[in-house]
Scaffold this motif. Structure first.
Motif, PDB file in Angstrom:
ATOM      1  N   THR A 145     -13.145  26.451  35.685  1.00 36.03           N
ATOM      2  CA  THR A 145     -12.253  26.068  34.590  1.00 36.03           C
ATOM      3  C   THR A 145     -13.042  25.774  33.313  1.00 36.03           C
ATOM      4  OG1 THR A 145     -10.725  25.103  36.176  1.00 36.03           O
ATOM      5  CG2 THR A 145     -10.451  24.455  33.902  1.00 36.03           C
ATOM      6  N   ASP A 146     -14.092  24.959  33.436  1.00 38.29           N
ATOM      7  CA  ASP A 146     -14.860  24.565  32.252  1.00 38.29           C
ATOM      8  C   ASP A 146     -15.679  25.700  31.667  1.00 38.29           C
ATOM      9  OD1 ASP A 146     -13.852  22.039  32.587  1.00 38.29           O
ATOM     10  OD2 ASP A 146     -15.669  21.217  33.507  1.00 38.29           O
ATOM     11  N   ILE A 159     -12.475  29.763  32.124  1.00 35.96           N
ATOM     12  CA  ILE A 159     -11.085  29.774  31.676  1.00 35.96           C
ATOM     13  C   ILE A 159     -10.942  29.135  30.297  1.00 35.96           C
ATOM     14  CG2 ILE A 159      -8.767  28.960  32.212  1.00 35.96           C
ATOM     15  CD1 ILE A 159      -9.486  29.324  35.171  1.00 35.96           C
ATOM     16  N   ASN A 160     -11.497  27.944  30.095  1.00 37.58           N
ATOM     17  CA  ASN A 160     -11.393  27.286  28.787  1.00 37.58           C
ATOM     18  C   ASN A 160     -12.067  28.085  27.674  1.00 37.58           C
ATOM     19  OD1 ASN A 160      -9.856  25.205  29.770  1.00 37.58           O
ATOM     20  ND2 ASN A 160     -11.573  23.788  29.996  1.00 37.58           N
ATOM     21  N   THR A 211     -13.814  23.245  39.199  1.00 33.04           N
ATOM     22  CA  THR A 211     -14.065  22.586  37.914  1.00 33.04           C
ATOM     23  C   THR A 211     -14.990  23.431  37.048  1.00 33.04           C
ATOM     24  OG1 THR A 211     -13.787  20.433  38.956  1.00 33.04           O
ATOM     25  CG2 THR A 211     -14.950  20.480  36.844  1.00 33.04           C
TER      26      THR A 211
END
Length: 135
Positions: free
Chosen positions: A38-39, A42-43, A35
């Motif tokens: 990703t946060d 990647i985002n 998580t």
């Protein structure tokens, strides 16, 4: 009541039950890493590439700090779990007696060095006559 507690202890401390519990706990801790990745990486990279948002150097440092914090939390959780399981295994082995090695059932032929039955008087491989051990 004592028998009930002993049965529950045998159930809860079985090897496969402990392995499953470790897997669930490590899986939950690892989902925190995914998580955070990703946060925090990647985002923001996707936002930067698509032109959705521009981040400052301080924002990127905050993203890296949050990810490293998540990684350290995972490592601490894994270490605590390792120490806990090591202590449980030591407690489980505390009352057990060491296993006595089984008596040998074979011997080595002095001529051809192959394993043969302990009671053999002749080697089945080289056909040598074996001297019986005198007790």
């Amino acid at each position: 009541m004592k028998k009930f507690i002993e049965e529950f202890k045998a159930f809860a401390l079985r090897g496969n039950m402990m392995d499953m519990a470790v897997g669930v706990i490590i899986g939950g801790a690892f989902s925190g890493i995914v998580t955070s990745l990703t946060d925090n990486f990647i985002n923001p990279v996707l936002n930067l590439v698509t032109g959705g948002k521009v981040y400052s150097l301080q924002d990127w440092a905050g993203f890296a700090s949050a990810f490293l914090s998540s990684l350290v939390n995972f490592l601490i959780m894994a270490f605590v779990l390792f120490c806990l399981l090591k202590a449980i295994n030591k407690l489980m082995a505390f009352g057990k007696k060491p296993e006595v090695p089984a008596a040998p059932t074979t011997k080595v032929c002095p001529f051809c060095k192959t394993e043969i039955a302990l009671e053999a008087t002749r080697c089945p491989h080289c056909t040598s006559t074996l001297e019986e051990a005198k007790a």
